[in-house]
Design a protein around this motif. Structure first.
Motif, PDB file in Angstrom:
ATOM      1  N   TYR A 203       1.814 -22.008  20.281  1.00 15.49           N
ATOM      2  CA  TYR A 203       2.552 -21.168  19.317  1.00 15.49           C
ATOM      3  C   TYR A 203       3.890 -21.808  18.970  1.00 15.49           C
ATOM      4  O   TYR A 203       4.256 -21.925  17.803  1.00 15.49           O
ATOM      5  N   LYS A 204       4.610 -22.232  20.011  1.00 17.38           N
ATOM      6  CA  LYS A 204       5.958 -22.756  19.780  1.00 17.38           C
ATOM      7  C   LYS A 204       5.902 -24.081  19.027  1.00 17.38           C
ATOM      8  O   LYS A 204       6.809 -24.404  18.257  1.00 17.38           O
TER       9      LYS A 204
ATOM     10  N   TRP B 173       4.206 -29.104  28.817  1.00 17.92           N
ATOM     11  CA  TRP B 173       3.796 -27.975  29.657  1.00 17.92           C
ATOM     12  C   TRP B 173       4.161 -28.394  31.075  1.00 17.92           C
ATOM     13  O   TRP B 173       3.532 -29.297  31.631  1.00 17.92           O
ATOM     14  N   ASN B 174       5.185 -27.773  31.619  1.00 15.40           N
ATOM     15  CA  ASN B 174       5.762 -28.263  32.874  1.00 15.40           C
ATOM     16  C   ASN B 174       5.365 -27.434  34.098  1.00 15.40           C
ATOM     17  O   ASN B 174       5.618 -26.235  34.147  1.00 15.40           O
ATOM     18  N   VAL B 188       9.833 -28.882  22.829  1.00 12.48           N
ATOM     19  CA  VAL B 188       9.431 -27.543  23.265  1.00 12.48           C
ATOM     20  C   VAL B 188       8.878 -27.673  24.681  1.00 12.48           C
ATOM     21  O   VAL B 188       8.015 -28.514  24.926  1.00 12.48           O
ATOM     22  N   VAL B 189       9.391 -26.874  25.593  1.00 12.22           N
ATOM     23  CA  VAL B 189       8.902 -26.904  26.970  1.00 12.22           C
ATOM     24  C   VAL B 189       8.476 -25.497  27.369  1.00 12.22           C
ATOM     25  O   VAL B 189       9.217 -24.536  27.151  1.00 12.22           O
ATOM     26  N   VAL B 190       7.277 -25.368  27.907  1.00 13.45           N
ATOM     27  CA  VAL B 190       6.866 -24.109  28.533  1.00 13.45           C
ATOM     28  C   VAL B 190       6.628 -24.408  30.008  1.00 13.45           C
ATOM     29  O   VAL B 190       5.893 -25.345  30.347  1.00 13.45           O
ATOM     30  N   ASN B 191       7.294 -23.645  30.860  1.00 12.75           N
ATOM     31  CA  ASN B 191       7.214 -23.862  32.300  1.00 12.75           C
ATOM     32  C   ASN B 191       6.192 -22.942  32.955  1.00 12.75           C
ATOM     33  O   ASN B 191       6.104 -21.769  32.609  1.00 12.75           O
ATOM     34  N   VAL B 192       5.444 -23.477  33.898  1.00 19.12           N
ATOM     35  CA  VAL B 192       4.655 -22.643  34.805  1.00 19.12           C
ATOM     36  C   VAL B 192       5.217 -22.908  36.203  1.00 19.12           C
ATOM     37  O   VAL B 192       4.844 -23.890  36.846  1.00 19.12           O
ATOM     38  N   HIS B 193       6.167 -22.086  36.591  1.00 18.01           N
ATOM     39  CA  HIS B 193       6.754 -22.232  37.919  1.00 18.01           C
ATOM     40  C   HIS B 193       5.948 -21.346  38.874  1.00 18.01           C
ATOM     41  O   HIS B 193       6.206 -20.153  38.990  1.00 18.01           O
ATOM     42  N   LEU B 194       4.946 -21.949  39.528  1.00 14.23           N
ATOM     43  CA  LEU B 194       4.039 -21.146  40.365  1.00 14.23           C
ATOM     44  C   LEU B 194       4.795 -20.392  41.444  1.00 14.23           C
ATOM     45  O   LEU B 194       4.533 -19.224  41.697  1.00 14.23           O
ATOM     46  N   SER B 195       5.752 -21.084  42.052  1.00  7.38           N
ATOM     47  CA  SER B 195       6.509 -20.467  43.123  1.00  7.38           C
ATOM     48  C   SER B 195       7.262 -19.234  42.610  1.00  7.38           C
ATOM     49  O   SER B 195       7.363 -18.218  43.299  1.00  7.38           O
ATOM     50  N   ASP B 196       7.758 -19.301  41.386  1.00 10.19           N
ATOM     51  CA  ASP B 196       8.475 -18.157  40.817  1.00 10.19           C
ATOM     52  C   ASP B 196       7.566 -16.943  40.696  1.00 10.19           C
ATOM     53  O   ASP B 196       7.979 -15.825  40.986  1.00 10.19           O
TER      54      ASP B 196
END
Lengths: 211, 211
Positions: A203-204, B173-174, B188-196
């Motif tokens: 999307y972004k 995609w981080n 454009v960065v989308v984070n998947v911080h599993l720990s979060d």
């Protein structure tokens, strides 16, 4: 903490915790909301507002004590309590979770992995035993487990959740790309829908520069 | 679509898309905002408000055409365009991403994985070649790549991102548990911080029944 804390603030807490841990490791003793805001790409007033949700930290002009604030946010996140997890599904996601390096040091210990594939049962993943899913209820009667991590294929997810809930599990970290049905007063579910976050990226990319 | 769309709505879109795809597969032709809301645990007015962000769908009392709405949301999400990805890091997260079953059918194709471990270079992961990270810039000069998936250890993440950005990558995609620094107008960065997300679960367990 009777105060109502919004979902948005809750989602930001782990970011604060992570950042404060890094500051602490770097030897930083105290930090102003302005500096913290700059480092975390947020306004100082956003920072102050978030932190005020949890009661009186820091004093105007003195900044926050990094270790104290980190400890307090850790407590709020429940990280002062150890957590005992099981993983359902020894596929690639389950394997990645069991190997994730920081969970043990954050107090999340994986006791067992469950799978239905005969060739996986009886093996180990990163030192954690893989049991038959047939043994799930027995295991849960014997052991204290706080969190079940759902890494089964989507078509098996709801049935597996139902079994977990029937066996007394009340917290689920779900990686199956499906909206699960469960009693919301009894069970807490946090979803990681990987495909959804990739679509947000898409999307972004498609709407770059629009907002 | 000049209208401003909030981050919260954007985050909900993939859930709509997923749910509408399931309805379509189940043969449902049209659906009211009330039924859609019930199925998705949202109020009908929330549903209508979200969908109105993207212009005139459905008419009061007639409901939404499931296929049309799904198609439109897919377009808004940019899923009508194929995406070409590379994965940085052939560890357990990178392996899970390359094996994730639904990405190819959603138009996300992984061209290559890059790693620095000699024993991984020259192998394949689920049919995708693993190259040396030394070959990254060459590869990016030869091939069109839309998305880089960052699955390297946290200490390597920022340096890897810098290389990607210097080589012209503009969408990331981080998965590394770190807040990356990058030019926000270009990347454009989308984070998947599993720990979060696991910590959010821990929070909800610790504060069960409070809100």
């Amino acid at each position: 903490m009777a105060r109502y804390v919004s979902e948005a603030v809750i989602r930001r807490l782990p970011g604060y915790y992570r950042h404060l841990r890094e500051l602490e490791a770097a030897g930083v003793v105290s930090i102003s909301s302005r500096d913290l805001g700059e480092q975390m790409h947020q306004t100082p007033s956003q920072i102050r507002q978030d932190i005020n949700c949890f009661g009186g930290f820091g004093r105007q002009g003195y900044g926050y004590n990094v270790s104290e604030l980190k400890e307090r946010i850790g407590e709020i996140l429940g990280l002062d309590q150890p957590h005992r997890m099981i993983i359902l599904g020894a596929g690639s996601i389950g394997s990645a979770i069991v190997r994730y390096p920081t969970f043990p040091m954050e107090g999340f210990r994986t006791l067992a992995v469950f799978d239905s594939a005969p060739e996986k049962i009886g093996t180990e993943l990163a030192g954690v035993p893989v049991y038959s899913v047939d043994a799930l209820e027995d295991f849960l009667r014997r052991e204290t487990v706080d969190i079940a991590v759902l890494c089964v294929p989507r078509d098996a997810a709801q049935a597996t959740l139902d079994r977990l809930v029937a066996a007394g599990i009340t917290a689920v970290w779900n990686f199956a790309p499906v909206d699960l049905v469960y009693p919301p007063d009894e069970v807490v579910v946090v979803n990681v829908h990987l495909s959804d976050t990739l679509q947000v990226l898409s999307y972004k990319m498609a709407h770059r520069g629009e907002a």
